[in-house]
Design a protein around this motif. Structure first.
Motif, mmCIF file in Angstrom:
data_model
loop_
_atom_site.group_PDB
_atom_site.id
_atom_site.type_symbol
_atom_site.label_atom_id
_atom_site.label_comp_id
_atom_site.label_asym_id
_atom_site.label_seq_id
_atom_site.Cartn_x
_atom_site.Cartn_y
_atom_site.Cartn_z
ATOM 1 N N ARG A 108 0.809 -1.220 0.000
ATOM 2 C CA ARG A 108 0.000 0.000 0.000
ATOM 3 C C ARG A 108 0.841 1.269 0.000
ATOM 4 O O ARG A 108 0.310 2.377 0.070
ATOM 5 N N GLY A 109 2.150 1.121 -0.083
ATOM 6 C CA GLY A 109 3.011 2.304 -0.134
ATOM 7 C C GLY A 109 2.985 3.119 1.136
ATOM 8 O O GLY A 109 3.174 4.340 1.101
ATOM 9 N N LEU A 110 2.777 2.450 2.278
ATOM 10 C CA LEU A 110 2.687 3.158 3.556
ATOM 11 C C LEU A 110 4.069 3.198 4.202
ATOM 12 O O LEU A 110 4.337 2.535 5.208
ATOM 13 N N LEU A 111 4.948 3.966 3.610
ATOM 14 C CA LEU A 111 6.321 4.035 4.081
ATOM 15 C C LEU A 111 6.524 5.324 4.872
ATOM 16 O O LEU A 111 6.100 6.397 4.442
ATOM 17 N N PRO A 112 7.158 5.236 6.030
ATOM 18 C CA PRO A 112 7.351 6.437 6.846
ATOM 19 C C PRO A 112 8.235 7.451 6.146
ATOM 20 O O PRO A 112 9.177 7.100 5.430
ATOM 21 N N LEU A 113 7.937 8.699 6.360
ATOM 22 C CA LEU A 113 8.697 9.803 5.778
ATOM 23 C C LEU A 113 9.348 10.554 6.932
ATOM 24 O O LEU A 113 8.665 11.118 7.785
ATOM 25 N N ARG A 114 10.683 10.537 6.978
ATOM 26 C CA ARG A 114 11.407 11.108 8.115
ATOM 27 C C ARG A 114 12.244 12.301 7.657
ATOM 28 O O ARG A 114 13.083 12.163 6.755
ATOM 29 N N LEU A 115 12.006 13.449 8.286
ATOM 30 C CA LEU A 115 12.710 14.679 7.923
ATOM 31 C C LEU A 115 13.312 15.318 9.161
ATOM 32 O O LEU A 115 12.824 15.124 10.285
#
Length: 704
Positions: free
Chosen positions: A353-360
C-alpha cells in the motif's frame, strides 16, 4: 511456429483481475513455469513484485502461464502480468474468450455478483464440450463460509477439525446459499468427461497478506493510530480459517499442474487463530496493542465493511487442509498463519500500500522559520511534528499520569516504580540545571519518541534537533542488534529513525533580527524571541556551526546530504516557494489518501458551498437590482422636480421679460389700433388691411 508456442504456454482466464485476490493469483501464476510444482523440492518461481514493477521473469525457454481476464473498472493502472483485459463483455463475447483458454478460474470470494456469472460460465462451457480443441480445466475459488453451519462429526468432541473429506456434510451460512449451490454445480459438471473438462472447487480461508482485504480495517486503524483501541466485533473467540493470498495462488498452481483426483479442496493454513488473536497481533505490531470487544451489530455501522466481510469475521470453524499436505508440493509463505507471521505480513501490508514512513529533519538558526515549514509539511504529508520542548513536557505529563493511575504505558518502564524513578530522575536533572535536562535524558526522551509506533508508521519532522554533532551521534546511534553492517566505515546508525532528508534553512543575521523585530509583541513577550535571549541563541548557533564537527557533518558522514535553502527576503512570508521546493524533493505522500467517506463529505461540502455561493450571488444580485431601482426612482423624482423648477423659472423669466413690451403696447399701440379698427368697421373699405395700415401711419403718436 505458432503451434509450438501454443503447446508451450497455457492460457489462463481469471475473472475480476483488478480485485484483491484475483490480482495476486494472476501475478503469481504469470511468474510461474508450467509444471514447476511437480518437481520435488523445487522452489516455485514467482516474484513478489511491487505495484510499479514492469519487469517480467524471463521464461523464454519454458512453458508459461498467459493471463487474461475481466476487469471491474477501467483505470490507468498498468498490469504487465496480464496479456489481455476485457471490460463489460457480452456473454457471447466472453464465451469465445473462455473457449480460447486452457484454464478458467472464477474467484467468488469477494464479489457476490460473480456467482451468477460463474454459474453461467461453467454451464456454457459444459454445453460446448464437443467444440473443445483440447482439455480444459475450471477452478472455482470459493469460501469456507459454505461450511459455516456445518455440524461436527462427533458432537462430543467438537474440536475435531473438518477436512476435505467432510465436504458432503458441509452446511453454508444463510448468506452463502448461492455459493454452495455453485460449488455443487461445478463438481457435477466435472464428472461428465473429466479427461476433456475437469473441474475443481477450492474452498479458501479468509485471505490475508500483500495489502490485506478482509482484515484491512484493523490494519488501517492500527497504522493510523487515531483510536486508542481496535474493535473486535462479537465475542471474537471463534476460530477463523485463513490463508495467505500467495499460498492460495500456490494451491491453484498445484491444481493446474497436478490435476488431483479430489474435486473439492480446502485451502487453509495450519493456524487456529481466533478473531481476537488476529486483531490483537495486528494492534500490537502496528499500534498500541489495545483491543476492545464491541457488539457485532456495530460492524454494520462501518462503511469499510460489507456483508460478506462481517459474516466471514464472525465464523467459527476448525479446519484442516489434508489434501494440500498429501497431494501438493506447496512452498508455504505463512503455513503457521497470520499471527505467527505478523511481522512479515505487516511489512507486506506497508509495501503493497506504499505506507512508508517519511522522516525529515529541519535545522537552522532561530527565527528562520523552521517550525512554520515543519508544520506545513506535517499537514501536507500527515506526519508528526517533533519539537524538543513539547516532547519533554509530553513525556513528563505521561509519566505523571502513569504514576497517578498506577498503570503506566511507557515503552521502557514495566512498573509504576520504574515510571516513578524515571520521573524523579528527570525532575532532579531539571532542578539542578535551571529547568533544563541533561543531554543523556534529552536523547533518551527524543529517541523513545522517534521509536514510537506513530512515528514509525507515518514518519515525522524533527524540528531544530539535534543541535550538535554529539547529540546527533547519540540520538541515531544503532545498538548491536540494530546495525546491519558493522564492517562499514559509516558510523552505525538506526535506520528506522534516521531522517532520509535533512533541510537546513539559513538567513543573514540582519534578516533574522529584522524578522524578530517585526513580530507582534504578543508573540515575542515571554518567549526566547526577546531581544537579549534571541541574540544569545543566534550567537550560540553560529558558534556551534563554526566547529569542526557539526550536526550537518554527521549527516554528511552517513551520505545524507543536507539541502541548504537560503531565505533572502520577505517576498514570500508564507514560505510557499520553500515548501514547494521541499515537496518536489520528497515526492508524493506515502500514506492513506482521503477515504471514500472523506471524499464524499468533501464533495458534499463543495456542493453545499457552491449552493451557498449561488444563493449569496443571487441575493447580492437582487440587492443590487433593488438598490439600482431605488436609485433610478430617486434620480427620476429628483430630475422631475428639477425640470418642474426649471420650467417655472423659465416662465417667470419670460413673464418678467414681457412686461416692458406689454406696457409699451398698451400705452402706444393698443389705443391707436383700437380706434383704427373702429374706423375700419364704420367705413368698411374695400381693402381693410390697407385702410388700417394707412390709419395707423397717419395717427402714429410718435409722429408728433
Amino acid at each position: 511456429m505458432e503451434e509450438t508456442g501454443a503447446e508451450r504456454n497455457k492460457r489462463v482466464f481469471i475473472n475480476n483481475i483488478d480485485s484483491y485476490a484475483s490480482k495476486h493469483i494472476a501475478k503469481i501464476l504469470s511468474a510461474c513455469v508450467v509444471g514447476a510444482s511437480l518437481v520435488p523440492g523445487d522452489e516455485t518461481e514467482f516474484e513478489e513484485e511491487d505495484e510499479s514493477s514492469t519487469s517480467q521473469p524471463d521464461h523464454s525457454k519454458e512453458r508459461t502461464f498467459q493471463i487474461v481476464g475481466t476487469i471491474v473498472n477501467k483505470s490507468q493502472e498498468k498490469r504487465p502480468y496480464v496479456l489481455e483485459e476485457y471490460f463489460q463483455l457480452k456473454r457471447e463475447e466472453l464465451l469465445l474468450q473462455l473457449m480460447d483458454c486452457d484454464v478458467i478460474i472464477y474467484n467468488i470470494t469477494q464479489h457476490a455478483d460473480q456467482v451468477d456469472e460463474a454459474s453461467w460460465a461453467i454451464s456454457a462451457l459444459h454445453n460446448e464440450m464437443a467444440k473443445f480443441g483440447g482439455p480444459k480445466m475450471f477452478i472455482l475459488v470459493s469460501t469456507v463460509m459454505t461450511w459455516a453451519l456445518s455440524k461436527p462429526a462427533d458432537p462430543e468432541d467438537p474440536e475435531i477439525p473438518f477436512t476435505d473429506e467432510d465436504y458432503r456434510r458441509r452446511r453454508a451460512h444463510p448468506n452463502f446459499k448461492k455459493h454452495i449451490d455453485l460449488e455443487k454445480l461445478v463438481v457435477k459438471m466435472g464428472k461428465t468427461k473429466r479427461t476433456l473438462f475437469s473441474t475443481y472447487v477450492v474452498a479458501s480461508g479468509l485471505q490475508y497478506g500483500m495489502g490485506e482485504q478482509v482484515f484491512h480495517l484493523f490494519f488501517k486503524m492500527s497504522w493510523l493510530g487515531q483510536v486508542h483501541t481496535i474493535p473486535v466485533f462479537g465475542e471474537g473467540t471463534g476460530i477463523v480459517p485463513t490463508i495467505h493470498i500467495n499460498d492460495l495462488a500456490s494451491v491453484i498452481q498445484n491444481v493446474i499442474d497436478r490435476k488431483p483426483e479430489p474435486y473439492y479442496l480446502v485451502a487453509v493454513d495450519d493456524s487456529n487463530n481466533t478473531m481476537e488473536d488476529i486483531v490483537k497481533a495486528v494492534a500490537s505490531v502496528l499500534g498500541q496493542g489495545k483491543i476492545q470487544r464491541m457488539p457485532f451489530e456495530d460492524a454494520f455501522l462501518i462503511r469499510d465493511l460489507n456483508q460478506m466481510d462481517i459474516d466471514s469475521m464472525l465464523v467459527n470453524l476448525h479446519m484442516e487442509a489434508v489434501h494440500l499436505k498429501e497431494l501438493f508440493n506447496i512452498h508455504w509463505i505463512c503455513e503457521t498463519g497470520l499471527v505467527e507471521n505478523i511481522e512479515q505480513v505487516v511489512e507486506e501490508y506497508k509495501q503493497a500500500r506504499g505506507l512508508l514512513p517519511l522522516r525529515l529533519c529541519i535545522l537552522g538558526p532561530p527565527a528562520v522559520g523552521k517550525s512554520m515549514v515543519a508544520e506545513r509539511l506535517c499537514n501536507h504529508y500527515k506526519l508528526h511534528h517533533i519539537k524538543l520542548k513539547e516532547t519533554i513536557s509530553e513525556t513528563i505529563a505521561h509519566l505523571e499520569t502513569s504514576v497517578k493511575n498506577g498503570n503506566p504505558e511507557a515503552e521502557n518502564e514495566d512498573s509504576v516504580t520504574g515510571a516513578q524513578e524515571l520521573l524523579d530522575t528527570l525532575k532532579d536533572s531539571m532542578d539542578q540545571n535551571g529547568g533544563h535536562l541533561e543531554d543523556q535524558h534529552v536523547i533518551r526522551i527524543m529517541k523513545d519518541k522517534l521509536k514510537s509506533k506513530p512515528c514509525r508508521n507515518q514518519g515525522f519532522v524533527l524540528d531544530a534537533f539535534p543541535k550538535t554533532y554529539e547529540q546527533a551521534k547519540e540520538l541515531f546511534y544503532a545498538e548491536e542488534d540494530e546495525s546491519e553492517d558493522m564492517r562499514s566505515k559509516i558510523p552505525p546508525y538506526n535506520k528506522t529513525i534516521i531522517p532520509e532528508l535533512v533541510i537546513c534553512l539559513d538567513a543573514s543575521d540582519a534578516f533574522l533580527k529584522e524578522r524578530v523585530l517585526n513580530l507582534p509583541e504578543s508573540l515575542v513577550e515571554g518567549t526566547s524571541y526577546c531581544q537579549d535571549q534571541f541574540l544569545r541563541r543566534l550567537a550560540s548557533y553560529r558558534d556551534i556551526n563554526m566547529e569542526e564537527e557539526t550536526v550537518l557533518n554527521y549527516f554528511d558522514e552517513l551520505d545524507i546530504v543536507p539541502q541548504h535553502i537560503e531565505i533572502t527576503g520577505s517576498d514570500d512570508p508564507d514560505y510557499l516557494l520553500v515548501i514547494q521546493r521541499i515537496v518536489q524533493a520528497l515526492g508524493p505522500p506515502r500514506n492513506y489518501g482521503p477515504t471514500s467517506r472523506e471524499v464524499e463529505e468533501e464533495e458534499r461540502g463543495r456542493a453545499d458551498e457552491r449552493i451557498r455561493q449561488q444563493v449569496r450571488e443571487k441575493a447580492e444580485a437582487e440587492r443590487k437590482e433593488a438598490e439600482e431601482a431605488a436609485q433610478r426612482a430617486a434620480r427620476w423624482e429628483e430630475w422631475s422636480k428639477h425640470l418642474e423648477e426649471v420650467n417655472k423659472q423659465e416662465n417667470d423669466l419670460l413673464e418678467a421679460q414681457s412686461l416692458p413690451l406689454r406696457s409699451y403696447l398698451m400705452t402706444n399701440v393698443m389705443p391707436t389700433l383700437t380706434q383704427g379698427l373702429i374706423a375700419c368697421c364704420k367705413t368698411r373699405p374695400q381693402d381693410p388691411l390697407d385702410f388700417l395700415a394707412e390709419y395707423l401711419f397717419k395717427n402714429n403718436p410718435l409722429n408728433d
